[in-house]
Design a protein around this motif. Structure first.
Motif, PDB file in Angstrom:
ATOM      1  N   LEU A  54     -22.372  15.081  11.735  1.00  0.00           N
ATOM      2  CA  LEU A  54     -22.050  13.913  10.920  1.00  0.00           C
ATOM      3  C   LEU A  54     -20.601  13.943  10.475  1.00  0.00           C
ATOM      4  N   VAL A  55     -19.907  12.840  10.747  1.00  0.00           N
ATOM      5  CA  VAL A  55     -18.532  12.651  10.284  1.00  0.00           C
ATOM      6  C   VAL A  55     -18.529  11.425   9.376  1.00  0.00           C
ATOM      7  N   VAL A  56     -18.061  11.591   8.148  1.00  0.00           N
ATOM      8  CA  VAL A  56     -17.918  10.442   7.257  1.00  0.00           C
ATOM      9  C   VAL A  56     -16.438  10.167   7.045  1.00  0.00           C
ATOM     10  N   SER A  57     -16.116   8.887   6.988  1.00  0.00           N
ATOM     11  CA  SER A  57     -14.722   8.482   6.859  1.00  0.00           C
ATOM     12  C   SER A  57     -14.556   7.656   5.593  1.00  0.00           C
ATOM     13  N   GLU A  58     -13.737   8.149   4.681  1.00  0.00           N
ATOM     14  CA  GLU A  58     -13.433   7.426   3.445  1.00  0.00           C
ATOM     15  C   GLU A  58     -12.246   6.518   3.718  1.00  0.00           C
ATOM     16  N   ARG A  59     -12.444   5.212   3.570  1.00  0.00           N
ATOM     17  CA  ARG A  59     -11.429   4.240   3.949  1.00  0.00           C
ATOM     18  C   ARG A  59     -10.606   3.721   2.777  1.00  0.00           C
ATOM     19  N   ASN A  60     -11.083   3.935   1.553  1.00  0.00           N
ATOM     20  CA  ASN A  60     -10.347   3.484   0.372  1.00  0.00           C
ATOM     21  C   ASN A  60     -10.013   4.675  -0.513  1.00  0.00           C
ATOM     22  N   ASP A  61      -9.005   4.519  -1.328  1.00  0.00           N
ATOM     23  CA  ASP A  61      -8.579   5.584  -2.228  1.00  0.00           C
ATOM     24  C   ASP A  61      -9.602   5.716  -3.365  1.00  0.00           C
ATOM     25  N   PRO A  62     -10.329   6.845  -3.459  1.00  0.00           N
ATOM     26  CA  PRO A  62     -11.339   7.002  -4.512  1.00  0.00           C
ATOM     27  C   PRO A  62     -10.764   6.900  -5.918  1.00  0.00           C
ATOM     28  N   ARG A  63      -9.473   7.139  -6.075  1.00  0.00           N
ATOM     29  CA  ARG A  63      -8.856   7.047  -7.396  1.00  0.00           C
ATOM     30  C   ARG A  63      -8.665   5.604  -7.837  1.00  0.00           C
ATOM     31  N   ARG A  64      -8.667   4.674  -6.889  1.00  0.00           N
ATOM     32  CA  ARG A  64      -8.451   3.262  -7.202  1.00  0.00           C
ATOM     33  C   ARG A  64      -9.709   2.420  -7.004  1.00  0.00           C
ATOM     34  N   GLN A  65     -10.608   2.914  -6.175  1.00  0.00           N
ATOM     35  CA  GLN A  65     -11.798   2.142  -5.841  1.00  0.00           C
ATOM     36  C   GLN A  65     -12.753   2.063  -7.038  1.00  0.00           C
ATOM     37  N   ARG A  66     -13.287   0.884  -7.275  1.00  0.00           N
ATOM     38  CA  ARG A  66     -14.256   0.697  -8.348  1.00  0.00           C
ATOM     39  C   ARG A  66     -15.656   0.966  -7.800  1.00  0.00           C
ATOM     40  N   LEU A  67     -16.205   2.103  -8.159  1.00  0.00           N
ATOM     41  CA  LEU A  67     -17.523   2.511  -7.704  1.00  0.00           C
ATOM     42  C   LEU A  67     -18.320   2.896  -8.936  1.00  0.00           C
ATOM     43  N   ASP A  68     -19.548   2.360  -9.063  1.00  0.00           N
ATOM     44  CA  ASP A  68     -20.292   2.670 -10.279  1.00  0.00           C
ATOM     45  C   ASP A  68     -20.637   4.157 -10.345  1.00  0.00           C
ATOM     46  N   HIS A  69     -20.990   4.609 -11.536  1.00  0.00           N
ATOM     47  CA  HIS A  69     -21.146   6.035 -11.794  1.00  0.00           C
ATOM     48  C   HIS A  69     -22.184   6.673 -10.872  1.00  0.00           C
ATOM     49  N   LEU A  70     -23.292   5.991 -10.635  1.00  0.00           N
ATOM     50  CA  LEU A  70     -24.352   6.568  -9.809  1.00  0.00           C
ATOM     51  C   LEU A  70     -23.864   6.831  -8.395  1.00  0.00           C
ATOM     52  N   SER A 234       2.209  -4.469  -1.393  1.00  0.00           N
ATOM     53  CA  SER A 234       2.189  -3.978  -2.771  1.00  0.00           C
ATOM     54  C   SER A 234       2.150  -2.456  -2.764  1.00  0.00           C
ATOM     55  N   ASP A 235       2.515  -1.871  -3.893  1.00  0.00           N
ATOM     56  CA  ASP A 235       2.515  -0.412  -4.010  1.00  0.00           C
ATOM     57  C   ASP A 235       1.222   0.110  -4.629  1.00  0.00           C
ATOM     58  N   ALA A 236       0.144  -0.679  -4.546  1.00  0.00           N
ATOM     59  CA  ALA A 236      -1.094  -0.341  -5.243  1.00  0.00           C
ATOM     60  C   ALA A 236      -1.750   0.929  -4.732  1.00  0.00           C
ATOM     61  N   SER A 237      -1.643   1.204  -3.443  1.00  0.00           N
ATOM     62  CA  SER A 237      -2.328   2.356  -2.840  1.00  0.00           C
ATOM     63  C   SER A 237      -1.382   3.074  -1.897  1.00  0.00           C
ATOM     64  N   PRO A 238      -1.599   4.375  -1.705  1.00  0.00           N
ATOM     65  CA  PRO A 238      -0.672   5.147  -0.875  1.00  0.00           C
ATOM     66  C   PRO A 238      -0.784   4.874   0.610  1.00  0.00           C
ATOM     67  N   GLY A 239      -1.947   4.385   1.077  1.00  0.00           N
ATOM     68  CA  GLY A 239      -2.140   4.211   2.518  1.00  0.00           C
ATOM     69  C   GLY A 239      -1.085   3.355   3.186  1.00  0.00           C
ATOM     70  N   PRO A 240      -0.945   2.089   2.800  1.00  0.00           N
ATOM     71  CA  PRO A 240       0.063   1.245   3.444  1.00  0.00           C
ATOM     72  C   PRO A 240       1.484   1.788   3.315  1.00  0.00           C
ATOM     73  N   LEU A 241       1.749   2.523   2.226  1.00  0.00           N
ATOM     74  CA  LEU A 241       3.104   3.046   2.014  1.00  0.00           C
ATOM     75  C   LEU A 241       3.417   4.206   2.947  1.00  0.00           C
ATOM     76  N   GLU A 242       2.399   4.751   3.616  1.00  0.00           N
ATOM     77  CA  GLU A 242       2.654   5.767   4.635  1.00  0.00           C
ATOM     78  C   GLU A 242       3.132   5.130   5.935  1.00  0.00           C
ATOM     79  N   MET A 243       2.952   3.806   6.051  1.00  0.00           N
ATOM     80  CA  MET A 243       3.387   3.095   7.251  1.00  0.00           C
ATOM     81  C   MET A 243       4.595   2.203   6.979  1.00  0.00           C
ATOM     82  N   VAL A 244       4.689   1.671   5.769  1.00  0.00           N
ATOM     83  CA  VAL A 244       5.784   0.759   5.423  1.00  0.00           C
ATOM     84  C   VAL A 244       6.623   1.381   4.319  1.00  0.00           C
TER      85      VAL A 244
END
Length: 308
Positions: A54-70, A234-244
């Motif tokens: 099993l390989v899981v891929s996290e596509r969004n920044d967990p520090r910015r993503q709104r995910l409920d506590h559960l 925008s500078d909201a997340s690091p991902g795009p800034l690694e390319m631009v």
């Protein structure tokens, strides 16, 4: 333990989990690649006691993503079942490191989208239309309201002859259309809905806009760069800034800053030579994502043998 796990996930994941569990038990795949947080969790639970790589891929920044506590708590538990936990940007990788430990944590960059090649003929400036393009789901995360407000704030002399094209659909469409109408720009801002051929728009546009409030590594940005488009991001997340990088492949502005986004748009709209330079740099940057470059690493993560 497995029965307790199944009972818990049936209550949390509902019918999706039940169907997925039955499918995994029936098909017994050798490998599973899961994308997106909740799908990753459900897949990890479904193959918990099965001999599946099993390989899981996290596509969004967990520090910015709104995910409920559960679900946030479940991620920390179930990702431990994964043979490899992956991120598609360095920023997301660092966030996952703080959440570990994992069996294996790896950077797995998105390959260049299928059908694209950075060695294609570069479009000439006179082949481009005066068009600012955004390709995204019409949801608050993507910040398309910022793009509309920024374009509306430009002097009429700057906007003249230009249009904004939004490719994608979602629950915010009606609100965004109303925003464009209220600004008196309903004819200058086009809503194309979902399209299976976004490259048609990327090959004719002059500027790509990514005003997102958080991101992982959006394929739309990679496609735009491969098509030779300069970007305003925008500078909201690091991902795009690694390319631009600001001043190289495009312009980077503060998140949710309408004035800054407008200033960046105006700079590119007024300077065709600058658009050409940034677009050429974007193509060069994308060479690192050619399949020939990333294939071996993908095979390693997925436990696939190397091609002879």
């Amino acid at each position: 333990m497995t029965q307790l796990l199944c009972w818990c996930m049936e209550g949390i994941g509902g019918l999706r989990y039940v169907r997925l569990r039955k499918l995994m038990q029936k098909e017994r795949p050798r490998r599973v690649l899961a994308l997106l947080t909740k799908t990753n969790i459900l897949c990890a639970a479904a193959v918990w006691d099965l001999p599946v790589h099993l390989v899981v891929s996290e596509r969004n920044d967990p520090r910015r993503q709104r995910l409920d506590h559960l679900w946030s708590h479940l991620r920390r538990i179930f990702y431990r079942r994964a043979d490899v936990v992956t991120a598609n940007t360095e920023g997301v990788l660092k966030a996952l490191q703080a959440m570990g430990p994992w069996k294996r944590l790896d950077l797995l960059p998105n390959p260049l989208p299928g059908g694209l090649s950075v060695v294609e003929r570069e479009e000439q400036s006179n082949d481009r239309q005066r068009e600012v393009l955004a390709v995204a789901r019409l949801v608050p995360q993507k910040g398309l309201d910022v793009l509309i407000r920024a374009f509306a704030s430009l002097p009429p002399s700057v906007r003249e002859g230009w249009r904004v094209t939004l490719v994608g659909d979602g629950p915010e469409r009606q609100a965004l259309e109303a925003l464009a109408s209220d600004a008196g720009l309903r004819e200058s801002i086009r809503f194309e809905g979902f399209r299976s051929d976004p490259l048609v728009f990327m090959r004719r546009a002059s500027i790509f806009a990514l005003p997102s409030r958080f991101e992982g590594m959006p394929n739309a940005l990679l496609e735009a760069m491969a098509a030779g488009l300069p970007s305003v991001v925008s500078d909201a997340s690091p991902g795009p800034l690694e390319m631009v990088t600001d001043g190289r492949q495009g312009l980077v502005v503060p998140c949710d800053d309408v004035s800054a986004f407008a200033t960046a748009l105006q700079q590119l709209m007024r300077d065709g030579d600058l658009r050409d330079r940034y677009g050429a740099a974007a193509r060069t940057t994308l060479r690192s994502l050619d399949w020939d470059v990333v294939e071996l690493h993908w095979r390693s993560v997925l436990a696939l043998p190397a091609q002879p």
